[in-house]
Design a protein around this motif. Structure first.
Motif, PDB file in Angstrom:
ATOM      1  N   TRP A  89      -1.083   3.416  -6.840  1.00  0.00           N
ATOM      2  CA  TRP A  89      -0.441   2.644  -5.775  1.00  0.00           C
ATOM      3  C   TRP A  89       0.578   1.712  -6.404  1.00  0.00           C
ATOM      4  O   TRP A  89       0.287   1.009  -7.371  1.00  0.00           O
ATOM      5  CB  TRP A  89      -1.485   1.830  -5.012  1.00  0.00           C
ATOM      6  N   ARG A 141      -6.557   3.392  -8.268  1.00  0.00           N
ATOM      7  CA  ARG A 141      -7.730   3.183  -7.419  1.00  0.00           C
ATOM      8  C   ARG A 141      -8.464   4.495  -7.240  1.00  0.00           C
ATOM      9  O   ARG A 141      -7.843   5.528  -7.000  1.00  0.00           O
ATOM     10  CB  ARG A 141      -7.319   2.678  -6.032  1.00  0.00           C
ATOM     11  N   ARG A 142      -9.778   4.436  -7.325  1.00  0.00           N
ATOM     12  CA  ARG A 142     -10.606   5.611  -7.063  1.00  0.00           C
ATOM     13  C   ARG A 142     -10.866   5.656  -5.570  1.00  0.00           C
ATOM     14  O   ARG A 142     -11.324   4.690  -4.975  1.00  0.00           O
ATOM     15  CB  ARG A 142     -11.919   5.538  -7.826  1.00  0.00           C
ATOM     16  N   GLU A 143     -10.523   6.800  -4.952  1.00  0.00           N
ATOM     17  CA  GLU A 143     -10.705   6.979  -3.518  1.00  0.00           C
ATOM     18  C   GLU A 143     -12.074   7.597  -3.266  1.00  0.00           C
ATOM     19  O   GLU A 143     -12.488   8.525  -3.968  1.00  0.00           O
ATOM     20  CB  GLU A 143      -9.618   7.893  -2.955  1.00  0.00           C
ATOM     21  N   ASN A 186       0.823  -1.199   0.000  1.00  0.00           N
ATOM     22  CA  ASN A 186       0.000   0.000   0.000  1.00  0.00           C
ATOM     23  C   ASN A 186       0.863   1.256   0.000  1.00  0.00           C
ATOM     24  O   ASN A 186       0.761   2.083   0.892  1.00  0.00           O
ATOM     25  CB  ASN A 186      -0.960  -0.008   1.195  1.00  0.00           C
ATOM     26  N   VAL A 201      -8.450   9.752  -8.049  1.00  0.00           N
ATOM     27  CA  VAL A 201      -7.727   8.557  -8.449  1.00  0.00           C
ATOM     28  C   VAL A 201      -6.301   8.672  -7.935  1.00  0.00           C
ATOM     29  O   VAL A 201      -5.656   9.714  -8.088  1.00  0.00           O
ATOM     30  CB  VAL A 201      -7.736   8.394  -9.987  1.00  0.00           C
ATOM     31  N   GLU A 209       1.739   4.624  -2.007  1.00  0.00           N
ATOM     32  CA  GLU A 209       1.323   5.507  -3.093  1.00  0.00           C
ATOM     33  C   GLU A 209       2.541   5.858  -3.934  1.00  0.00           C
ATOM     34  O   GLU A 209       3.662   5.936  -3.429  1.00  0.00           O
ATOM     35  CB  GLU A 209       0.724   6.800  -2.544  1.00  0.00           C
ATOM     36  N   GLU A 225      -1.314   0.278  -9.628  1.00  0.00           N
ATOM     37  CA  GLU A 225      -2.738   0.003  -9.715  1.00  0.00           C
ATOM     38  C   GLU A 225      -3.437   1.324  -9.459  1.00  0.00           C
ATOM     39  O   GLU A 225      -3.135   2.022  -8.486  1.00  0.00           O
ATOM     40  CB  GLU A 225      -3.151  -1.015  -8.650  1.00  0.00           C
ATOM     41  N   VAL A 278      -3.305  -9.120  -8.661  1.00  0.00           N
ATOM     42  CA  VAL A 278      -4.054  -8.066  -9.344  1.00  0.00           C
ATOM     43  C   VAL A 278      -4.130  -8.412 -10.821  1.00  0.00           C
ATOM     44  O   VAL A 278      -3.137  -8.774 -11.433  1.00  0.00           O
ATOM     45  CB  VAL A 278      -3.346  -6.697  -9.156  1.00  0.00           C
ATOM     46  N   ARG A 284      -5.901  -4.117 -14.567  1.00  0.00           N
ATOM     47  CA  ARG A 284      -5.962  -3.042 -13.595  1.00  0.00           C
ATOM     48  C   ARG A 284      -4.597  -2.481 -13.257  1.00  0.00           C
ATOM     49  O   ARG A 284      -4.495  -1.558 -12.478  1.00  0.00           O
ATOM     50  CB  ARG A 284      -6.635  -3.547 -12.322  1.00  0.00           C
ATOM     51  N   THR A 285      -3.542  -3.047 -13.784  1.00  0.00           N
ATOM     52  CA  THR A 285      -2.205  -2.517 -13.508  1.00  0.00           C
ATOM     53  C   THR A 285      -1.669  -1.796 -14.726  1.00  0.00           C
ATOM     54  O   THR A 285      -2.042  -2.091 -15.859  1.00  0.00           O
ATOM     55  CB  THR A 285      -1.210  -3.629 -13.099  1.00  0.00           C
TER      56      THR A 285
END
Length: 110
Positions: free
Chosen positions: A60, A48-50, A6, A57, A8, A46, A70, A74-75
């Motif tokens: 990560w 990701r929408r927060e 995890n 977006v 960023e 990857e 994954v 998505r990567t």
């Protein structure tokens, strides 16, 4: 063990900046100075929408272990080059000090 699944993308770049700053400070006592050239970085990320009020977006960093979990759809691979500059002078960053160095003992055995 730190959680590397995890991180960023911004935190990964910040870690590189911090390491360069630490190296410049640690190299102050060295007799040889190195100029830091362009730094090429490449990551699998990857997107990701927060959720929430400040959602958006974020990218990560995906570790090699997590990449298997994954889906490839998505990567994304992100590559870029950074050129470190001193914020005060605008010149390139150097790691070391102003001493000219000495080769008189080069090749000698103690």
């Amino acid at each position: 063990m730190p959680d590397f699944e995890n991180i960023e993308l911004a935190a990964a770049v910040t870690a590189i900046r911090n390491q360069l700053t630490d190296a410049a400070a640690a190299g102050a006592a060295e007799s040889v100075r190195f100029e830091v050239g362009p730094i090429q970085m490449e990551f699998e990320v990857e997107l990701r929408r927060e959720a929430g009020a400040k959602g958006g977006v974020k990218a990560w960093v995906v570790s090699a272990d997590a990449d298997a979990k994954v889906s490839q759809g998505r990567t994304h691979r992100v590559a870029f080059t950074l050129t470190p500059k001193d914020a005060t002078t605008g010149h390139g960053v150097e790691i070391g000090n102003d001493s000219g160095g000495d080769t008189s003992r080069f090749g000698s055995v103690d």
